[in-house]
Design an enzyme around this catalytic site. Structure first.
Site, PDB file in Angstrom:
ATOM      1  N   HIS A  37       5.376   4.417  93.753  1.00 15.67           N
ATOM      2  CA  HIS A  37       5.757   5.885  94.027  1.00 15.67           C
ATOM      3  C   HIS A  37       6.028   5.551  95.686  1.00 15.67           C
ATOM      4  O   HIS A  37       6.829   5.974  96.334  1.00 15.67           O
ATOM      5  CB  HIS A  37       4.740   6.893  93.779  1.00 15.67           C
ATOM      6  CG  HIS A  37       4.339   7.120  92.522  1.00 15.67           C
ATOM      7  ND1 HIS A  37       3.408   6.830  91.869  1.00 15.67           N
ATOM      8  CD2 HIS A  37       5.382   7.791  91.656  1.00 15.67           C
ATOM      9  CE1 HIS A  37       3.350   7.408  90.740  1.00 15.67           C
ATOM     10  NE2 HIS A  37       4.572   7.854  90.482  1.00 15.67           N
ATOM     11  N   MET A 184       3.690  -1.483  87.805  1.00 13.12           N
ATOM     12  CA  MET A 184       2.801  -0.266  88.245  1.00 13.12           C
ATOM     13  C   MET A 184       3.255   1.011  87.512  1.00 13.12           C
ATOM     14  O   MET A 184       4.376   1.389  87.409  1.00 13.12           O
ATOM     15  CB  MET A 184       2.916  -0.009  89.640  1.00 13.12           C
ATOM     16  CG  MET A 184       2.264  -1.208  90.621  1.00 13.12           C
ATOM     17  SD  MET A 184       1.899  -0.665  92.361  1.00 13.12           S
ATOM     18  CE  MET A 184       1.296  -2.263  92.946  1.00 13.12           C
ATOM     19  N   SER A 185       2.248   1.740  87.217  1.00 11.60           N
ATOM     20  CA  SER A 185       2.362   3.017  86.182  1.00 11.60           C
ATOM     21  C   SER A 185       1.121   3.518  86.354  1.00 11.60           C
ATOM     22  O   SER A 185      -0.053   3.169  86.334  1.00 11.60           O
ATOM     23  CB  SER A 185       2.743   2.545  84.938  1.00 11.60           C
ATOM     24  OG  SER A 185       2.626   3.918  84.027  1.00 11.60           O
TER      25      SER A 185
END
Ligand code: AMP
Length: 282
Positions: A37, A184-185
């Site tokens: 993000h 990535m999560s």
């Protein structure tokens, strides 16, 4: 940095900023922010005068029995991270603000939402396009940033923006990965230690397909089979493949037989109760 939680106030702010000649970049998120993000925000920071990040766990994109109730949240931590990367406004609407009583309108992209994740998550992409269309109308961005991690979502949003003439530019950002390759999560937080240790196998198997492709194997079926065989061999924890498919990178049409265009291999898999997705350009 300002936090705004009412859509009317957000739209007023955006309209005034644009009248003042300022360009706006939007980064839509569901929060529990990670480096993926933040990379979107850094790119946005370079592109526009004002960076708006939305944090909203959108109930209408979750199906019955999915993880809406347990979706990880950390607003304080998120605000801190946004501040550090130089975000101007964090928009944090409530579900009641975005979906007031009598709400009954939706935006739906038809064909490309029926495949891949859309096949197992009916209504998911309609929830996504509806909220993203609302966010565009509320924050009035010149640019909106989305991750290539959600490859199909990015294609669906690009389609919506073209089809509905939204006056803004969509910018896709490459996948940010952990050191061991795992994409990535926010959902990685659900993984048990054993599942977390096995999860990087997804990326390893996709990388193996890319190597085979580079060595001259252009057959979709063979490449997908190689990925699934490698995963079955290397993963011992509770694990199930949902799909492994190869798509035309530019227009999200499925590829079969011999690959002759730019292609992306996509995977969705379940580690216990956690559903993970990944993809790699061949
Ligand atoms: P989410 O909060 O999961 O809805 O994601 C918000 C945005 O961040 C979407 O555009 C995602 O594609 C993007 N994103 C999530 N994870 C990553 C990642 N590992 N790398 C790049 N972008 C990501």
């Amino acid at each position: 940095m300002e936090q705004i939680n009412r859509s009317q106030k957000m739209q007023d702010f955006a309209r005034k900023s644009r009248h003042g000649g300022k360009s706006i970049a939007l980064v839509p998120t569901m929060g529990f922010l990670h480096e993926g993000h933040l990379e979107l925000m850094r790119r946005a920071r370079k592109n526009a005068d004002l960076v708006v990040v939305s944090i909203f766990v959108n109930p209408i994109q979750f199906g019955p029995g999915e993880d809406l109730d347990r979706y990880p949240r950390d607003l304080e931590g998120d605000l801190d991270k946004c501040k550090k990367v130089g975000v101007d406004v964090v928009f944090t609407p409530t579900p009641e603000d975005l979906y007031p009583e009598h709400f009954q309108t939706s935006v739906a992209v038809s064909e490309i939402t029926k495949v891949l994740c859309g096949a197992s998550r009916p209504g998911h992409f309609q929830g996504v396009t509806t909220v993203v269309a609302k966010l565009f109308n509320i924050t009035l961005p010149d640019f909106a940033f989305f991750g290539e991690k959600d490859f199909q979502q990015l294609a669906v949003i690009r389609r919506m923006v073209i089809d509905l003439n939204f006056p803004l530019k969509i910018i896709g950002v490459p996948i940010v990965r952990e050191k061991d390759g795992l994409a990535m999560s926010s959902r990685n937080a659900y993984l048990s230690d054993k599942e977390r240790a096995a999860a990087p196998e997804l990326y390893k198997a996709l990388t193996c397909a890319r190597e085979l492709f580079a060595q001259g194997c252009k057959d979709c079926e063979k490449l997908c089979r190689a990925v699934s065989e490698q995963l079955d061999k290397n993963i011992e924890t509770d694990f199930k493949i949902e799909y492994i498919e190869i798509y035309d990178s530019s227009n999200l049409t499925v590829l079969e037989g011999t690959i002759t265009t730019a292609a992306t291999i996509l995977i969705a898999a379940h580690f216990g109760k956690t559903r993970l997705i990944d993809n790699l350009q061949l």
